[in-house]
Scaffold this active site. Structure first.
Site, short mmCIF file in Angstrom:
data_model
loop_
_atom_site.label_atom_id
_atom_site.label_comp_id
_atom_site.label_asym_id
_atom_site.label_seq_id
_atom_site.Cartn_x
_atom_site.Cartn_y
_atom_site.Cartn_z
CB THR A 71 -1.04 0.18 1.01
OG1 THR A 71 -1.95 -1.28 1.21
CG2 THR A 71 -1.60 0.37 1.45
CB CYS A 325 -15.21 -6.02 6.83
SG CYS A 325 -16.08 -5.61 8.77
#
Ligand code: PLP
Length: 374
Positions: A71, A325
């Site tokens: 990321t 989620c």
């Protein structure tokens, strides 16, 4: 012990890797920037990790930069490329990881960078041919396409995209978080300018990743401070994470062929069992060009669908349920939405590593039979 079939989300740290890190935590703690012997020992560990990772990938040592994760590396490339390389347009796809897509949204809204998302078909194949029409352009362009899709297992033809980018004078970045450890790379000949990877996808600890930045596509510092990582990414290095990713890389590539063969056997066994035992089973993703570690299965409509991943969990089978989620709310996967996956069917992603055993696949199929047919 539960059956863990969620290796695309993360992999367990292997015992010998954990032991090596533990030993280093006891023996090797100098700050790698210190010039005394403790510092020099830490520095040696980092630089030998960098050199060996570079060697495995066909890169030069100076082209590998450690980061905290994929990321971070992806954010760094996308955020710095407009400033340092004059990139005014980024071409990507709607199937990328959120660390790409959310960064692109911000770049578009806050900096006016033009973002083009290539079309994808119902299998999740990215229309890379349209790069021929989009390139070259008078706007300096970065193409950012993932090597292996984390939800579908689709594999991008890196050589073809790199060739199109080079013909069209565009920079090429590939998010290889799901590819490194399962595919061989030769970055010297590939023609990509940037590649990113994450250790926890191939049995290293969480919190360590790296970026390949080609010598002729230099970004300026992303984190400023003590000038670590050749001044690109300051901050005291994650020494023990780097020791872990080093060992994990070596193991992955020393045993690449055996691991891939094992993954192929596991995946084709699961596919066959599911086809034999369940009606109207479908598999998401492209028929060919699939990674051996991911199988995305589309189950037909059933009253149990909403709870399928939870029921499997209760039976000790851990998989991913085709939704994510985030911040406590469950959202449908943007990837499944982008390929138009019917909402009355249920997608389960099974993902494997070389530690996955055949009898775990059999247990999984049995549990699915009990839940769906019992
Ligand atoms: N890109 C892809 C394709 C991924 O699968 C992941 C993790 O799921 C990431 C990026 C993010 O990796 P990290 O957890 O190292 O930030």
């Amino acid at each position: 012990m539960a059956v863990y079939l969620d290796h695309a989300a993360t992999t367990p740290i292997l015992e010998d890797i954990a032991k090596e890190i533990y030993q280093a935590m006891l023996d090797c703690n100098g700050n790698p920037s210190s010039t005394h012997q403790y510092g020099r020992l830490s520095r040696t560990k980092i630089e030998s990790a960098r050199a060996e990772i570079a060697h495995i990938l066909g890169a030069s040592t100076g082209e590998i930069f450690f980061t905290s994760c994929a990321t971070e590396a992806n954010n760094m490339i996308l955020n710095r490329a407009p400033i340092d390389l004059g990139v005014a347009r980024i071409i990507s796809s709607p199937l990328e990881h959120h660390c790409i897509l959310h960064t692109l949204e911000r770049l578009e809204h806050e900096q006016g960078i033009e973002v083009v998302l290539l079309d994808v078909n119902h299998e999740g194949r990215v229309n890379i041919e349209s790069l021929e029409e989009l390139l070259p352009s008078n706007k300096k362009t970065l193409v950012s396409l993932m090597h292996v899709n984390n939800e579908l297992g689709n594999v991008l033809d890196l050589e073809r995209v790199a060739a199109l980018c080079n013909e069209g004078a565009a920079y090429f970045h590939t998010d290889a978080a799901q590819g490194v450890g399962k595919f061989a790379y030769n970055l010297e000949t590939l023609g990509a300018h940037f590649l990113t990877a994450s250790g926890h996808k191939f049995h290293a600890p969480k919190g360590i990743g790296f970026m390949y930045m080609r010598h002729d596509a230099q970004l300026k510092p992303w984190l400023t401070g003590g000038a670590q990582e050749r001044n690109i990414r300051s901050g005291t290095e994650n020494l023990h994470g780097i020791i872990g990713i080093h060992k994990a890389m070596m193991q992955a590539y020393d045993h690449l062929d055996d691991r891939v063969t094992h993954l192929q056997q596991i995946k084709s066994h699961l596919k066959k069992e599911l086809r034999d035992r369940f009606d109207d089973i479908m598999f998401n993703g492209t028929e060919n060009s699939q990674s051996p570690h991911i199988l995305s299965v589309s189950f037909p409509p059933s009253a149990k669908n909403d709870m399928l991943d939870m029921l499997l969990d209760m039976d000790g089978i851990l998989v991913s349920g085709g939704s994510a989620c985030s911040s406590g709310s469950v959202k449908a996967s943007h990837v499944l939405e982008a390929i138009g996956s019917p909402s009355d069917r249920k997608t389960i992603r099974f993902s494997f590593s070389h530690v996955t055993q055949m009898d775990e696949i059999n247990k999984t199929v049995q549990a699915l039979e009990n839940i769906l047919l019992g």
